[in-house]
Write an enzyme that holds these catalytic residues in place. Structure first.
Site, mmCIF file in Angstrom:
data_model
loop_
_atom_site.group_PDB
_atom_site.id
_atom_site.type_symbol
_atom_site.label_atom_id
_atom_site.label_comp_id
_atom_site.label_asym_id
_atom_site.label_seq_id
_atom_site.Cartn_x
_atom_site.Cartn_y
_atom_site.Cartn_z
ATOM 1 N N ARG A 173 0.857 -1.189 0.000
ATOM 2 C CA ARG A 173 0.000 0.000 0.000
ATOM 3 C C ARG A 173 0.892 1.239 0.000
ATOM 4 N NH1 ARG A 173 -2.469 3.274 4.785
ATOM 5 N NH2 ARG A 173 -3.611 4.808 3.569
ATOM 6 N N HIS B 95 -2.718 11.160 0.668
ATOM 7 C CA HIS B 95 -2.130 10.957 1.998
ATOM 8 C C HIS B 95 -1.509 12.282 2.444
ATOM 9 C CE1 HIS B 95 -0.558 7.655 4.850
ATOM 10 N NE2 HIS B 95 -0.307 8.829 5.418
ATOM 11 N N GLU C 140 -6.987 8.767 6.519
ATOM 12 C CA GLU C 140 -7.203 9.397 7.821
ATOM 13 C C GLU C 140 -7.716 10.837 7.745
ATOM 14 O OE1 GLU C 140 -3.867 6.809 10.290
ATOM 15 O OE2 GLU C 140 -3.552 8.969 10.036
ATOM 16 N N ASN D 172 -6.893 2.227 9.834
ATOM 17 C CA ASN D 172 -5.574 2.433 10.437
ATOM 18 C C ASN D 172 -5.761 2.466 11.946
ATOM 19 O OD1 ASN D 172 -4.639 2.769 7.838
ATOM 20 N ND2 ASN D 172 -4.068 4.923 8.077
ATOM 21 N N TYR E 238 -3.688 1.714 15.959
ATOM 22 C CA TYR E 238 -2.416 1.482 16.640
ATOM 23 C C TYR E 238 -2.557 1.141 18.119
ATOM 24 C CZ TYR E 238 -0.114 3.429 12.501
ATOM 25 O OH TYR E 238 0.328 3.642 11.222
ATOM 26 N N GLU F 275 -3.101 0.123 8.139
ATOM 27 C CA GLU F 275 -1.902 0.483 8.901
ATOM 28 C C GLU F 275 -2.014 -0.085 10.308
ATOM 29 O OE1 GLU F 275 -0.818 4.625 9.237
ATOM 30 O OE2 GLU F 275 -1.146 4.988 7.101
#
Length: 478
Positions: free
Chosen positions: A83, A129, A175, A314, A316, A380
């Site tokens: 990606r 992005h 995002e 995405n 985390y 991500e």
């Protein structure tokens, strides 16, 4: 007993972004807002430099020139997908106001895509992005003006037509919460607009983030409309958007903290996901903002609703949530990593906002699938180990904290698929390389490849070997 496995068509690989790795800002490219943001003018000298180490993406990992090395690393690491994002101002030439297609830029990305396909790696392309062409910001305020929708669709059309025969996985925006809030609310990302005059000379944090987000959603939706009408019928493929979200874990089961956790999800995620998958903003967002939240026309609702073939995620970390915060951008909740019993969620990373908590990942995957009913592409997921910044390359490559993170999160993903029945189609680790990490500059390293920025030498970290072995063991054979 047969070990649980992911389906043979599951996409596994790594993610990057153009400004973070490419460098070569003046080669077949006009400036983006990140070029301007990382090189503040003398008139901004009273403001602090927006990047922690005062660096920029001028060189980054030099991947504009070294992209063949990057593809070789992907192959070495066993990835079956990659990606990456395209630079809008490499595809469209804004040098003279005519906004023509930049054939040199198209040729550059075409070479990368052809090489990926040649070596058996599926290209997954992100159109935006964060690197808005500076020309559009200067011309009418960029994302602050509805005109951006037509310009984004024009850019998307060029990309679909140039690469659509080979690219079958498209992401419009990466995002949008970060674009809206960090760029126009807090002013810590380009274009650096905020009501905080210690950060920015211009901006209105009370209104601009909500206008920007509205235009981002519309630009996404109209690009998807074109793709579905003119590209998908003949070339196939899937298109969607990638949203960022963490899991919000209530501090306890009191009604106010449970409600606060949901409000956090509504603001961080539902702000974008609810219009795109349901056709309207979350009621809690409307109550909080009143008439500051823009409205979609009936015609726009029809274009926006259902405008993603999948749910790009995405993610985390996880936050513990309590009622009582004052920040509108996270739903006016208080967040921490501290549980009610005083313990912390997990291992602390190099950055203050990220601790390990794999169970939160599993809970988030379940929530998304039940709430939005779309297959999930994890686009991500990663961890910046403290050791990356403390040790020389020969020692930093033994990144045990990152391996522990990936062990937990890949197992959580597998459990969500096999035990919970969540449909997940991909896992892209962030990131293939250490790179320019936005406001942190080069002071944070997320890569499974250590990059010596002085020499551009690449050193494989142990985490790359771990992920290669894990996916070899947990993917069904074709």
């Amino acid at each position: 007993m047969t070990e649980a496995k992911l389906p043979a068509d599951f996409l596994y690989g790594y993610a990057t972004a153009a400004y973070q790795i490419e460098g070569s800002p003046t080669t077949s490219r006009t400036p983006s807002i990140w070029d301007t943001f990382t090189h503040p003018s003398s008139t901004q000298s009273t403001l602090p430099h927006p990047i922690a180490d005062k660096s920029s993406g001028d060189i980054a990992t030099d991947s504009y020139n070294r992209w063949r090395e990057d593809v070789a690393l992907l192959k070495k690491y066993g990835a079956n997908a990659y990606r990456f994002s395209l630079s809008w101002s490499r595809i469209i030439d804004f040098s003279d106001g005519a906004d023509k297609v930049n054939e040199e830029g198209v040729k550059h990305y075409r070479m990368i895509i052809e090489e990926l396909v040649r070596v058996g790696i599926t290209p997954c392309v992100t159109l935006y992005h964060w690197d808005l062409p500076q020309a559009l910001h200067d011309r009418y305020g960029g994302w602050l003006d509805r005109k951006i929708v037509d310009d984004f669709v024009h850019y998307a059309k060029v990309c679909f037509e140039a690469f659509g025969d080979l690219v079958k996985h498209w992401i419009t925006h990466n995002e949008p919460w970060c674009i809206s809030v960090l760029g126009y609310g807090y002013g810590v990302f380009a274009p650096g607009r905020s009501s905080n005059r210690a950060k920015s000379a211009e901006g209105d944090s009370a209104t601009e983030p909500w206008i920007v987000s509205h235009n981002l959603i519309l630009a996404h939706a109209y690009a998807v409309k074109h793709f579905r009408q003119h590209i998908q019928p003949t070339q196939g493929g899937a298109i969607g958007i990638t949203l960022d979200c963490l899991w919000y874990l209530p501090y306890d089961q009191t009604p106010e903290n449970v409600e606060a956790a949901q409000r956090g999800l509504d603001t961080r995620l539902g702000w974008f996901a609810d219009p795109i998958y349901k056709g309207h903003y979350p009621p809690s967002l409307k109550r909080m903002l009143g008439d500051r939240l823009p409205e979609f026309t009936p015609e726009e609702v029809e274009v926006v609703r259902g405008s993603s073939d999948f749910f790009g995620l995405n993610t985390y970390t996880t936050n513990v949530v309590q009622e009582g915060g004052g920040d509108e951008f996270n739903g006016k909740i208080k967040t921490s990593f501290i549980r009610a019993d005083g313990s912390e969620l997990g291992t602390q990373s190099h950055v203050p906002w990220l601790q390990t908590y794999p169970d939160g990942f599993r809970q988030l995957l379940n929530y998304l699938y039940k709430t939005y009913n779309k297959p999930i592409y994890v686009t991500e997921n990663g961890f910046p180990a403290k050791s990356d910044m403390l040790l020389p390359p020969a020692e930093a490559i033994h990144d045990t904290d990152r391996i522990d993170y990936f062990k937990g999160y890949t197992q959580a993903l597998l459990d969500a698929v096999v035990e919970d029945g969540v449909e997940i189609k991909s896992y892209f680790a962030w990131s293939l390389l250490d790179n320019f990490e936005w406001m942190d500059g080069y002071g944070t390293r997320f890569g499974v490849t250590y990059v010596d920025y002085k020499t551009q030498e690449r050193y494989t970290k142990d985490s790359a070997h771990f992920l290669k072995q894990w996916f070899e063991e947990h993917l069904e054979k074709k």
